[in-house]
Design a protein around this motif. Structure first.
Motif, PDB file in Angstrom:
ATOM      1  N   UNK A 231     -26.932   8.229  13.419  1.00  0.00           N
ATOM      2  CA  UNK A 231     -26.493   6.959  12.832  1.00  0.00           C
ATOM      3  C   UNK A 231     -25.983   5.989  13.885  1.00  0.00           C
ATOM      4  N   UNK A 232     -25.300   6.528  14.877  1.00  0.00           N
ATOM      5  CA  UNK A 232     -24.687   5.624  15.857  1.00  0.00           C
ATOM      6  C   UNK A 232     -25.752   4.947  16.720  1.00  0.00           C
ATOM      7  N   UNK A 233     -26.715   5.736  17.197  1.00  0.00           N
ATOM      8  CA  UNK A 233     -27.764   5.105  18.011  1.00  0.00           C
ATOM      9  C   UNK A 233     -28.556   4.129  17.175  1.00  0.00           C
ATOM     10  N   UNK A 234     -28.770   4.498  15.927  1.00  0.00           N
ATOM     11  CA  UNK A 234     -29.559   3.612  15.091  1.00  0.00           C
ATOM     12  C   UNK A 234     -28.828   2.288  14.892  1.00  0.00           C
ATOM     13  N   UNK A 235     -27.528   2.384  14.664  1.00  0.00           N
ATOM     14  CA  UNK A 235     -26.731   1.162  14.504  1.00  0.00           C
ATOM     15  C   UNK A 235     -26.822   0.308  15.762  1.00  0.00           C
ATOM     16  N   UNK A 236     -26.813   0.963  16.914  1.00  0.00           N
ATOM     17  CA  UNK A 236     -26.909   0.233  18.192  1.00  0.00           C
ATOM     18  C   UNK A 236     -28.239  -0.514  18.288  1.00  0.00           C
ATOM     19  N   UNK A 237     -29.311   0.191  17.938  1.00  0.00           N
ATOM     20  CA  UNK A 237     -30.633  -0.431  18.034  1.00  0.00           C
ATOM     21  C   UNK A 237     -30.706  -1.641  17.112  1.00  0.00           C
ATOM     22  N   UNK A 261     -23.554  -1.399   7.753  1.00  0.00           N
ATOM     23  CA  UNK A 261     -23.330  -0.049   7.218  1.00  0.00           C
ATOM     24  C   UNK A 261     -24.128   0.182   5.936  1.00  0.00           C
ATOM     25  N   UNK A 262     -24.133  -0.823   5.071  1.00  0.00           N
ATOM     26  CA  UNK A 262     -24.882  -0.692   3.820  1.00  0.00           C
ATOM     27  C   UNK A 262     -26.364  -0.460   4.124  1.00  0.00           C
ATOM     28  N   UNK A 263     -26.879  -1.205   5.085  1.00  0.00           N
ATOM     29  CA  UNK A 263     -28.290  -1.054   5.453  1.00  0.00           C
ATOM     30  C   UNK A 263     -28.573   0.353   5.989  1.00  0.00           C
ATOM     31  N   UNK A 264     -27.731   0.788   6.924  1.00  0.00           N
ATOM     32  CA  UNK A 264     -27.938   2.113   7.520  1.00  0.00           C
ATOM     33  C   UNK A 264     -27.814   3.203   6.472  1.00  0.00           C
ATOM     34  N   UNK A 265     -26.811   3.058   5.607  1.00  0.00           N
ATOM     35  CA  UNK A 265     -26.593   4.048   4.561  1.00  0.00           C
ATOM     36  C   UNK A 265     -27.783   4.097   3.605  1.00  0.00           C
ATOM     37  N   UNK A 266     -28.285   2.926   3.216  1.00  0.00           N
ATOM     38  CA  UNK A 266     -29.375   2.947   2.239  1.00  0.00           C
ATOM     39  C   UNK A 266     -30.632   3.571   2.853  1.00  0.00           C
ATOM     40  N   UNK A 267     -30.891   3.285   4.125  1.00  0.00           N
ATOM     41  CA  UNK A 267     -32.036   3.935   4.761  1.00  0.00           C
ATOM     42  C   UNK A 267     -31.821   5.442   4.854  1.00  0.00           C
ATOM     43  N   UNK A 268     -30.589   5.826   5.162  1.00  0.00           N
ATOM     44  CA  UNK A 268     -30.261   7.252   5.215  1.00  0.00           C
ATOM     45  C   UNK A 268     -30.542   7.920   3.874  1.00  0.00           C
ATOM     46  N   UNK A 291     -37.629   0.629  13.085  1.00  0.00           N
ATOM     47  CA  UNK A 291     -38.283  -0.673  13.155  1.00  0.00           C
ATOM     48  C   UNK A 291     -38.335  -1.333  11.779  1.00  0.00           C
ATOM     49  N   UNK A 292     -38.548  -0.497  10.763  1.00  0.00           N
ATOM     50  CA  UNK A 292     -38.599  -1.013   9.400  1.00  0.00           C
ATOM     51  C   UNK A 292     -37.228  -1.574   9.009  1.00  0.00           C
ATOM     52  N   UNK A 293     -36.218  -0.870   9.459  1.00  0.00           N
ATOM     53  CA  UNK A 293     -34.857  -1.289   9.167  1.00  0.00           C
ATOM     54  C   UNK A 293     -34.567  -2.644   9.817  1.00  0.00           C
ATOM     55  N   UNK A 294     -35.048  -2.785  11.034  1.00  0.00           N
ATOM     56  CA  UNK A 294     -34.852  -4.049  11.738  1.00  0.00           C
ATOM     57  C   UNK A 294     -35.572  -5.160  10.982  1.00  0.00           C
ATOM     58  N   UNK A 295     -36.766  -4.831  10.481  1.00  0.00           N
ATOM     59  CA  UNK A 295     -37.539  -5.813   9.723  1.00  0.00           C
ATOM     60  C   UNK A 295     -36.790  -6.296   8.497  1.00  0.00           C
ATOM     61  N   UNK A 296     -36.168  -5.358   7.798  1.00  0.00           N
ATOM     62  CA  UNK A 296     -35.416  -5.710   6.589  1.00  0.00           C
ATOM     63  C   UNK A 296     -34.273  -6.656   6.954  1.00  0.00           C
ATOM     64  N   UNK A 297     -33.564  -6.311   8.012  1.00  0.00           N
ATOM     65  CA  UNK A 297     -32.419  -7.129   8.397  1.00  0.00           C
ATOM     66  C   UNK A 297     -32.872  -8.513   8.885  1.00  0.00           C
ATOM     67  N   UNK A 298     -33.980  -8.521   9.620  1.00  0.00           N
ATOM     68  CA  UNK A 298     -34.512  -9.797  10.117  1.00  0.00           C
ATOM     69  C   UNK A 298     -34.823 -10.751   8.984  1.00  0.00           C
ATOM     70  N   UNK A 299     -35.544 -10.231   7.993  1.00  0.00           N
ATOM     71  CA  UNK A 299     -35.896 -11.075   6.842  1.00  0.00           C
ATOM     72  C   UNK A 299     -34.645 -11.610   6.167  1.00  0.00           C
ATOM     73  N   UNK A 300     -33.672 -10.718   6.010  1.00  0.00           N
ATOM     74  CA  UNK A 300     -32.458 -11.122   5.297  1.00  0.00           C
ATOM     75  C   UNK A 300     -31.708 -12.189   6.095  1.00  0.00           C
TER      76      UNK A 300
END
Ligand SMILES: Nc1ncnc2c1ncn2[C@@H]1O[C@H](COP(=O)(O)OP(=O)(O)OP(=O)(O)O)[C@@H](O)[C@H]1O
Ligand SMILES: [Mg+2]
Length: 370
Positions: A231-237, A261-268, A291-300
């Motif tokens: 989770x921590x590395x993913x949050x960093x990325x 956190x909500x984003x990371x948790x939901x992907x988890x 990468x998909x997670x980044x895409x979601x955040x980017x759009x938002x």
């Protein structure tokens, strides 16, 4: 450089690379611009123990041993093959390594079903051939040939997607380290300069890596890139990429840590349910990669910036999540619906915070799509 949509790593980090080169007193293989330790430092960032006068930002997140093995391979006789799931940062790592080693990450061949031998060897400029005949002058070298001639790193993206004759041509390049040009009477062999190597990437979800001929396999060192589950590395990325995005668009927008956190948790959560799912119909089509997670955040973020109150809300985030992940109707929508109902709803009752708004946003988005 600021007017490029996306600058290659050697331009984007030119200043950092110049600085590293100026302080680098380690031995360098061939014509490498940096010593192996400095290449590692460039990719993984500096730590206090490195005792540098300045900080070097971490750019690729993952195991140090992976990066070291990759660097060692580049100095060896074999090519480097990065294999892993989609969105695990294979192409990004390849780009960073090429930028650090030879300051050129753009000698790239894209592997597709339509890639031909010409794309990895050379072709001819027809009008020059007509005017002056076949000569070195009328030859158009491929990116790989240019890499050979300059002792640089050639990149081959999505190697497994190319056909077997293209792969065969690569075998001879990797073993003989020259390309012959039989059309020419003289000066008809292009030799590789020291420092030439190839970094290929392959997606493990595509046509299997096993489909590579064993002769080609032998000419590559395989380096597997795992999906980041920490989770921590993913949050960093995710944070690293988002900051970059905001900078690129000159957006001043607040991304509250709770929403990250909500984003990371939901992907988890979604990954856990995909892992527990019996059939493919119960799994989202998406690989749920970083990468998909980044895409979601980017759009938002962009949505919040263009149409919102210049802030990221849980509602926008949920809508973007549903929008990005619902690819198949009705399967994906049903899975997301089940997730909202079974996981997010109880959580928003228990924990509150950003979850109730996330739930509402997700439901509305699903209602719009169904
Ligand atoms: N470990 C990581 N460290 C830093 N960035 C990462 C990492 N994993 C993914 N990313 C980011 O995710 C995005 C996608 O990565 P990249 O294109 O390199 O994936 P890939 O493995 O080549 O995927 P594909 O198989 O679909 O080509 C990039 O913007 C990259 O910065
Ligand atoms: Mg890639």
């Amino acid at each position: 450089m600021s007017d490029l949509l996306r600058a290659p790593a050697e331009l984007k980090y030119a200043e950092e690379l110049d600085w590293l080169e100026s302080v680098d007193d380690g031995p360098k293989p061939f014509s490498w611009r940096l010593s192996p330790k400095m290449v590692r430092l460039f990719v993984l960032g500096s730590e206090r123990a490195d005792g540098l006068d300045r900080e070097i930002q971490q750019k690729w997140f993952g195991d140090r041993s992976i990066v070291e093995r990759a660097i060692v391979t580049l100095a060896s006789d074999r090519g480097l093959l990065l294999i892993g799931d989609p969105g695990t940062g294979k192409s990004w790592l390849a780009e960073l390594l090429a930028a650090a080693v030879c300051r050129n990450s753009t000698l790239v061949v894209q592997g597709t079903a339509g890639t031909t031998e010409d794309h990895i060897k050379y072709s001819w400029n027809v009008s020059t051939v007509i005017a002056k005949g076949q000569s070195r002058e009328s030859m158009i070298p491929s990116p790989i040939m240019t890499a050979m001639e300059t002792g640089a790193i050639g990149r081959f993206e999505e190697l497994t997607r190319s056909t077997s004759d293209v792969q065969d041509a690569l075998i001879s390049i990797l073993s003989e380290k020259y390309i012959s040009v039989p059309e020419l009477d003289s000066d008809n062999i292009v030799f590789a300069k020291p420092g030439f190597s190839v970094i290929a990437t392959a997606n493990s979800r595509d046509r299997g890596v096993n489909d590579l001929s064993s002769a080609l396999k032998r000419r590559f060192n395989f380096v597997r890139i795992p999906v980041v589950t920490n989770r921590r590395s993913e949050a960093e990325i995710v944070r690293f990429r988002t900051e970059e995005l905001l900078r690129r668009h000159h957006i001043e927008l607040d991304v509250p840590p709770t929403l990250l956190d909500v984003l990371l948790q939901s992907f988890g959560d979604l990954r856990a349910s995909a892992a527990a799912a019996g059939s493919d119909d119960e799994k989202l089509e998406s690989s749920l990669s970083t990468a998909e997670q980044i895409g979601v955040l980017e759009d938002a973020v962009l949505h919040g910036n263009f149409f919102g109150e210049r802030e990221l809300t849980a509602r926008t985030l949920a809508a973007s999540l549903v929008g990005s992940l619902a690819r198949r109707e009705p399967e994906d929508l049903a899975i997301l619906n089940k997730y909202l109902h079974g996981v997010v709803e109880p959580r928003s009752k228990d924990e509150g915070g950003a979850w109730p708004e996330f739930l509402e946003g997700g439901r509305d988005a699903i209602a719009t799509l169904s």
